[in-house]
Scaffold this active site. Structure first.
Site, short mmCIF file in Angstrom:
data_model
loop_
_atom_site.label_atom_id
_atom_site.label_comp_id
_atom_site.label_asym_id
_atom_site.label_seq_id
_atom_site.Cartn_x
_atom_site.Cartn_y
_atom_site.Cartn_z
N LYS A 52 36.43 6.22 -12.45
CA LYS A 52 36.50 6.92 -13.74
C LYS A 52 37.93 6.88 -14.28
CE LYS A 52 32.45 9.67 -12.72
NZ LYS A 52 31.84 10.96 -12.36
N GLN A 96 33.80 16.57 -10.53
CA GLN A 96 32.98 15.64 -9.74
C GLN A 96 32.08 16.42 -8.77
OE1 GLN A 96 32.92 12.23 -10.16
NE2 GLN A 96 31.18 12.29 -8.76
N ASP A 119 30.28 15.78 -19.51
CA ASP A 119 29.09 15.31 -18.79
C ASP A 119 27.79 15.78 -19.44
OD1 ASP A 119 29.62 13.58 -16.65
OD2 ASP A 119 30.48 15.22 -15.46
#
Ligand code: NDP
Length: 283
Positions: A52, A96, A119
């Site tokens: 990422k 995460q 997200d």
């Protein structure tokens, strides 16, 4: 059978995002900023986070990496998210998952303000998806929609079957397909006659987490098959939820694993970060 090449499509999207971040910088004199929070030592999470961050570099997004030890307390994690929520240079915040067991992941995620929820996991963003309002959508299902679009597949009027009903893949996937006017069936571990359900699909999305679970006998001739799964086979090789070698003979279009949905997930994350930054600075 034709392959849907996620690597090629993803590279094209990242090129477009490079232009977008350049325009953003020219317009606002600052870069799109994405905070990436990793807590603990999970090896797979470390790989995802590294990818990422390098994705950010590739398209000109400024990343703010926060690597916290596994013994981080709930209070310390919350404190960090609150500081990032206040930081004007941070447009998106990503935590995460999975988090170490002693932490309450939902409580920590809830600290991310909706306008920085890159997200798309927040209740507000999920609600907006259901209401078909503009919001941030989870990256993996969004990537699947982009793959379909760029492969010339219009879900309108098609029978779509999604196998899997997780909050991060299956459910938002089903909602996106429904919003795109497909007739959607969602299957899961309690579904009876799974084979028959799958055989009805013009578009089949597998998000199960079981290596090569979807066999050729579960596929309608000419179906579009999207494999979200990321598993290891008996030899430790990366494979999907679909038995690719056998299914490819029946599918009209199919995504491989690796090189299908996987590369799209990070590209959509970067795209979501750009969209959040544009919205924040336009205000
Ligand atoms: P979850 O484990 O959260 O969900 C799996 C779903 O599959 C559940 O809804 C479960 O049903 C269903 N399922 C399990 N067994 C069966 C079965 N025998 N028959 C029918 N349905 C079944 O997984 P995720 O949604 O997080 O991920 C799915 C896969 O996608 C994994 O391989 C994961 O690694 C991969 N993934 C890939 C990403 C990418 O970027 N390519 C990103 C995210 C995930 P029930 O609800 O009844 O338990």
């Amino acid at each position: 059978m034709k392959l849907i090449d996620g690597k090629v499509i993803s590279a094209q999207i990242r090129k477009e995002l490079g232009e977008r971040t350049k325009n953003f910088f020219e317009r606002y004199g600052k870069r799109v900023g994405l905070a990436v929070v990793l807590i603990g030592e999970d090896p797979a999470s470390k790989v995802y986070v590294r990818n990422k961050i390098s994705g950010c570099e590739e398209v000109g997004i400024r990343s703010f990496a926060h690597f916290l030890p596994a013994n981080t307390t709930q209070e310390q994690a919350v404190e960090l998210i609150r500081a990032l929520a206040e930081d004007k240079n941070v447009h998106g915040i990503l935590v995460q998952l999975p988090l170490p067991h002693h932490l309450d992941a939902q409580k920590i995620l809830r600290e991310i303000p909706t306008e920085k929820d890159v997200d798309g996991f927040s209740a507000e963003n999920v609600g907006k998806l259901v209401l078909k309002e503009r919001g941030t959508v989870a990256c993996t299902p969004l990537g699947v929609m982009e793959l379909l679009k760029r492969s010339g597949v219009d879900p309108k009027g098609k029978r779509a079957v999604v196998v899997g009903r997780s909050n991060i893949v299956g459910k938002p996937m089903a909602m996106l397909l429904l919003n795109a006017d497909a007739t959607v069936t969602v299957c899961h571990s309690k579904t009876e006659n799974l084979k028959e359900e799958c055989r009805n699909a013009d578009i089949l999305v597998a998000a199960i987490g079981k290596p090569k679970f979807i066999g050729a006998d579960m596929i309608k001739e000419g179906a579009v098959v999207i494999d979200v799964g990321m598993n290891r086979d008996e030899q430790g090789k990366l494979c999907g939820d679909v038995d690719f070698d056998n299914v490819k003979e029946k599918a009209s279009l199919i995504t491989p694993v690796p090189g299908g949905v996987g590369p799209m997930t990070i590209s959509m994350l970067l795209s979501n970060a750009c969209a959040l930054a544009e919205t924040a600075e336009e205000l």
